[in-house]
Design an enzyme around this catalytic site. Structure first.
Site, PDB file in Angstrom:
ATOM      1  N   CYS A  50       1.157  -1.624   0.304  1.00 28.21           N
ATOM      2  CA  CYS A  50       0.171   0.304   0.151  1.00 28.21           C
ATOM      3  C   CYS A  50       1.063   1.375  -0.331  1.00 28.21           C
ATOM      4  O   CYS A  50       1.955   1.644   0.462  1.00 28.21           O
ATOM      5  CB  CYS A  50      -1.043   0.053   0.889  1.00 28.21           C
ATOM      6  SG  CYS A  50      -2.017  -1.197   1.944  1.00 28.21           S
ATOM      7  N   GLY A  77       0.463  -0.065  -5.249  1.00 30.11           N
ATOM      8  CA  GLY A  77      -0.755  -0.548  -4.902  1.00 30.11           C
ATOM      9  C   GLY A  77      -1.970  -0.060  -5.840  1.00 30.11           C
ATOM     10  O   GLY A  77      -2.108   1.176  -6.385  1.00 30.11           O
ATOM     11  N   ASN A 151      -0.134   0.891   5.633  1.00 30.97           N
ATOM     12  CA  ASN A 151       0.946   0.325   4.804  1.00 30.97           C
ATOM     13  C   ASN A 151       1.461  -1.115   5.895  1.00 30.97           C
ATOM     14  O   ASN A 151       2.349  -0.542   6.621  1.00 30.97           O
ATOM     15  CB  ASN A 151       2.032   1.222   4.469  1.00 30.97           C
ATOM     16  CG  ASN A 151       3.090   0.575   3.764  1.00 30.97           C
ATOM     17  OD1 ASN A 151       2.506  -0.628   2.619  1.00 30.97           O
ATOM     18  ND2 ASN A 151       4.186   1.608   3.249  1.00 30.97           N
ATOM     19  N   GLY A 152       1.587  -2.028   5.337  1.00 33.16           N
ATOM     20  CA  GLY A 152       2.561  -2.997   6.228  1.00 33.16           C
ATOM     21  C   GLY A 152       1.427  -4.406   6.057  1.00 33.16           C
ATOM     22  O   GLY A 152       0.273  -4.719   5.947  1.00 33.16           O
ATOM     23  N   TYR A 298      13.587  -2.323  -5.335  1.00 33.86           N
ATOM     24  CA  TYR A 298      12.583  -1.909  -5.939  1.00 33.86           C
ATOM     25  C   TYR A 298      11.326  -1.092  -5.857  1.00 33.86           C
ATOM     26  O   TYR A 298      11.089  -0.524  -6.504  1.00 33.86           O
ATOM     27  CB  TYR A 298      12.050  -3.591  -6.349  1.00 33.86           C
ATOM     28  CG  TYR A 298      10.763  -4.481  -7.258  1.00 33.86           C
ATOM     29  CD1 TYR A 298      10.417  -3.418  -8.350  1.00 33.86           C
ATOM     30  CD2 TYR A 298       9.754  -4.334  -5.815  1.00 33.86           C
ATOM     31  CE1 TYR A 298       9.595  -4.074  -8.770  1.00 33.86           C
ATOM     32  CE2 TYR A 298       8.357  -4.961  -7.269  1.00 33.86           C
ATOM     33  CZ  TYR A 298       8.296  -4.670  -8.074  1.00 33.86           C
ATOM     34  OH  TYR A 298       7.416  -4.633  -9.395  1.00 33.86           O
ATOM     35  N   SER A 339      11.988  -0.727 -13.964  1.00 34.71           N
ATOM     36  CA  SER A 339      12.434  -1.221 -12.710  1.00 34.71           C
ATOM     37  C   SER A 339      14.144  -1.731 -12.641  1.00 34.71           C
ATOM     38  O   SER A 339      15.007  -1.474 -11.612  1.00 34.71           O
ATOM     39  CB  SER A 339      12.374  -2.458 -11.695  1.00 34.71           C
ATOM     40  OG  SER A 339      11.851  -3.431 -11.879  1.00 34.71           O
ATOM     41  N   CYS A 438       7.267 -13.072   2.415  1.00 40.03           N
ATOM     42  CA  CYS A 438       7.468 -12.034   3.295  1.00 40.03           C
ATOM     43  C   CYS A 438       5.549 -11.889   4.109  1.00 40.03           C
ATOM     44  O   CYS A 438       4.919 -12.287   3.664  1.00 40.03           O
ATOM     45  CB  CYS A 438       7.620 -10.693   2.899  1.00 40.03           C
ATOM     46  SG  CYS A 438       7.454  -9.247   3.852  1.00 40.03           S
ATOM     47  N   CYS A 489      16.101  -5.139   7.273  1.00 42.55           N
ATOM     48  CA  CYS A 489      14.965  -6.152   7.019  1.00 42.55           C
ATOM     49  C   CYS A 489      15.393  -6.838   6.000  1.00 42.55           C
ATOM     50  O   CYS A 489      15.173  -5.943   5.215  1.00 42.55           O
ATOM     51  CB  CYS A 489      14.027  -6.141   7.508  1.00 42.55           C
ATOM     52  SG  CYS A 489      12.747  -7.564   6.885  1.00 42.55           S
ATOM     53  N   CYS A 492      13.796 -12.088   3.190  1.00 43.25           N
ATOM     54  CA  CYS A 492      13.475 -13.100   2.163  1.00 43.25           C
ATOM     55  C   CYS A 492      14.456 -13.074   1.485  1.00 43.25           C
ATOM     56  O   CYS A 492      14.392 -14.205   0.738  1.00 43.25           O
ATOM     57  CB  CYS A 492      12.325 -12.060   0.781  1.00 43.25           C
ATOM     58  SG  CYS A 492      13.172 -10.024   0.511  1.00 43.25           S
TER      59      CYS A 492
END
Length: 517
Positions: A50, A77, A151-152, A298, A339, A438, A489, A492
């Site tokens: 988001c 999003g 967002n999350g 990204y 990207s 994730c 973090c 992934c």
């Protein structure tokens, strides 16, 4: 198929009907077969959850500023969008499925008055892609209504849901975002001595996982991040007397409305923006910075600022590091639009291999349930990317992309390049192999669907049909940040999750781990 934007009269809600249960109606024209095909045609990328936006500016056209903020955050999003505005105690809300430009028009924005705005553009993670799950989530409290944009992703959603149901809360959606809003309402309602800030902080301490939130109230707007700061949130200022404040997921959401970047919201911090200005409260003193590294690789736009530079600069360094680690002899290098382009330019600069365009992207292709013919699907990805045949014919090329998740798009892309006459295809990836899902707000597949979790680099190379394949090393990726490498973090790539994930949630995605048994 994206539904037409509803009229303002159809979709604009006042403060008297937010608490009514919303009926989720599936589009009967979308068949199960079409859904399967749509799933197969998804981008071979991790997909962001988001974008959020918030503003307090009584002198400004709140709805339009929020609209343009969301417009700049559209890349985060593309499934739904919504704006809530506060006119004293009255909340105006419009949200629907589709892109920001499809959900809103002039007449709808005209019917969103107020001095506070909260906006959201969504890609579904927890909670499926339905209009009822679009945000902001609006909830009634003892002090008035709140509008929350998130967002999350929480990792304790089931526990939080059980607590709310025990207290007879009516859950309208299937999102963890609504549960955060209801938790705030629950705290405020059960203790009449709590104000907005105190009730919100008590609710935040019940939430575990990743959350960057913008929360509108009749008195002001709050912005906060989880103690690890996994998802970004920035503060901007609008010039004037007095200075007004803006919140956005990225700095590009500030730039578009002429706001100046002030600073990040810190992990474990809550900022409270009212007529008096901006106040800061650190509600969690145990913060440990763990910004999602994929935001830098990204997700975020290359013109957004992180760590005092644009992400274009970081991605350029990724390409240079990639060239240092995996040089190859070729005629030219190009990136997968859009990207992969900065890393491809960095690769070219470091390797001395000329940079050239090799693929042209159709930037007007959005999400659609209008299916191409079978022959079109078999021809690969021509709707979105088309090779420059005369440039590629007979050439040895290095193609740079930011990631490979399932390998489906990469295989089609390589086939299209072969069909265009390329003699050698050397693929370089500006991130390490994605081996773990994730749990913090990115829609990744279960582990058994991640190609690097089940195959070696050599096996992936053979499956996608390239002459050589190389990923950037984990160490190289972090080195290129030029920051403390412990503040990111990268679960992934490693499976080292900074926020503990319950076993039952792990089991739903970690198909190759012992916890899944």
């Amino acid at each position: 198929m994206i539904p037409r934007p509803s009229t303002a009269k159809e979709q604009l809600h006042n403060s008297h009907n937010f608490s009514e249960p919303q009926q989720v109606i599936e589009n009967p024209k979308i068949t199960e077969e079409q859904k399967i095909i749509h799933q197969q045609e998804r981008p071979d990328k991790p997909e962001e959850a988001c974008g959020v936006f918030g503003i307090y500016a009584p002198e400004q056209d709140i709805a339009r500023l929020t609209y343009f903020g969301l417009y700049a955050l559209q890349h985060r999003g593309q499934e739904s969008a919504g704006i809530a505005t506060f006119e004293s105690q009255k909340v105006h809300l419009h949200k629907d499925m589709g892109l920001v430009s499809q959900v809103f028009n002039e007449s709808i924005l005209d019917e969103l008055p107020g001095n506070i705005g909260v906006g959201h553009t969504r890609y579904s993670t927890t909670g499926s892609s339905h209009k009822a799950n679009a945000q902001p989530a609006v909830v009634e409290t003892r002090l008035g209504q709140i509008a929350l944009a998130h967002n999350g992703n929480l990792v304790n959603t089931l526990d939080l849901r059980s607590q709310l149901l025990e207290d007879n809360h009516n859950l309208v959606t299937t999102t963890d975002s609504e549960m955060i809003a209801l938790a705030i309402a629950q705290e405020i309602n059960k203790d009449k001595n709590l104000n907005w800030l105190e009730g919100t902080v008590k609710a935040l301490k019940r939430c575990k996982g990743a959350f960057s939130l913008v929360i509108g109230t009749p008195e002001g707007v709050m912005g906060t991040r989880d103690p690890n700061g996994i998802r970004p949130l920035v503060i901007g200022t609008l010039p004037g007397n007095p200075v007004r404040y803006v919140l956005a997921s990225e700095t590009c959401g500030l730039d578009i409305i002429g706001a100046e970047f002030l600073r990040d919201v810190e992990p474990g911090e809550l900022v409270w923006i009212t007529e008096e200005g901006l106040a800061s409260y650190h509600w969690n003193k145990q913060e440990q910075r763990k910004l999602c590294i994929f935001e830098m690789i990204y997700f975020a736009r290359p013109d957004s600022m992180m760590h005092n530079e644009t992400l274009y600069s970081y991605r350029l360094r990724l390409g240079k590091q990639l060239a240092a680690e995996s040089a190859v002899d070729a005629d030219f290098v190009f990136g997968v639009p859009d990207s992969g382009i900065p890393a491809a330019i960095g690769f070219s600069e470091a390797s001395g291999i000329p940079y050239s365009e090799g693929l042209i992207k159709n930037r007007y292709v959005g999400r659609t349930f209008i299916q191409p013919t079978q022959s079109m699907r078999e021809s690969g990805i021509r709707m979105k990317l088309n090779p420059l045949k005369d440039v590629l014919d007979g050439k040895r090329v290095v193609i740079v992309d930011d990631s490979i998740v399932r390998g489906t798009t990469s295989r089609k892309l390589v086939k299209a390049l072969r069909d265009a006459g390329v003699s050698e295809v050397h693929m370089r990836i500006s991130s390490p192999p994605v081996t773990h899902p994730c749990f913090y707000g990115i829609d990744t597949d279960t582990q058994d669907q991640l190609i690097a979790a089940t195959k070696s680099v050599a096996e992936i190379s053979e499956q996608i049909g390239v002459d050589s394949l190389a990923y950037l090393s984990w160490e190289g990726m972090l080195k290129a940040t030029q920051e403390d490498t412990n503040t990111f973090c990268s679960a992934c790539f490693t499976g080292d999750y900074p926020v503990p994930v319950p076993d039952r949630l792990k089991a739903s995605k970690l198909m190759l781990e012992e916890t899944a048994v």
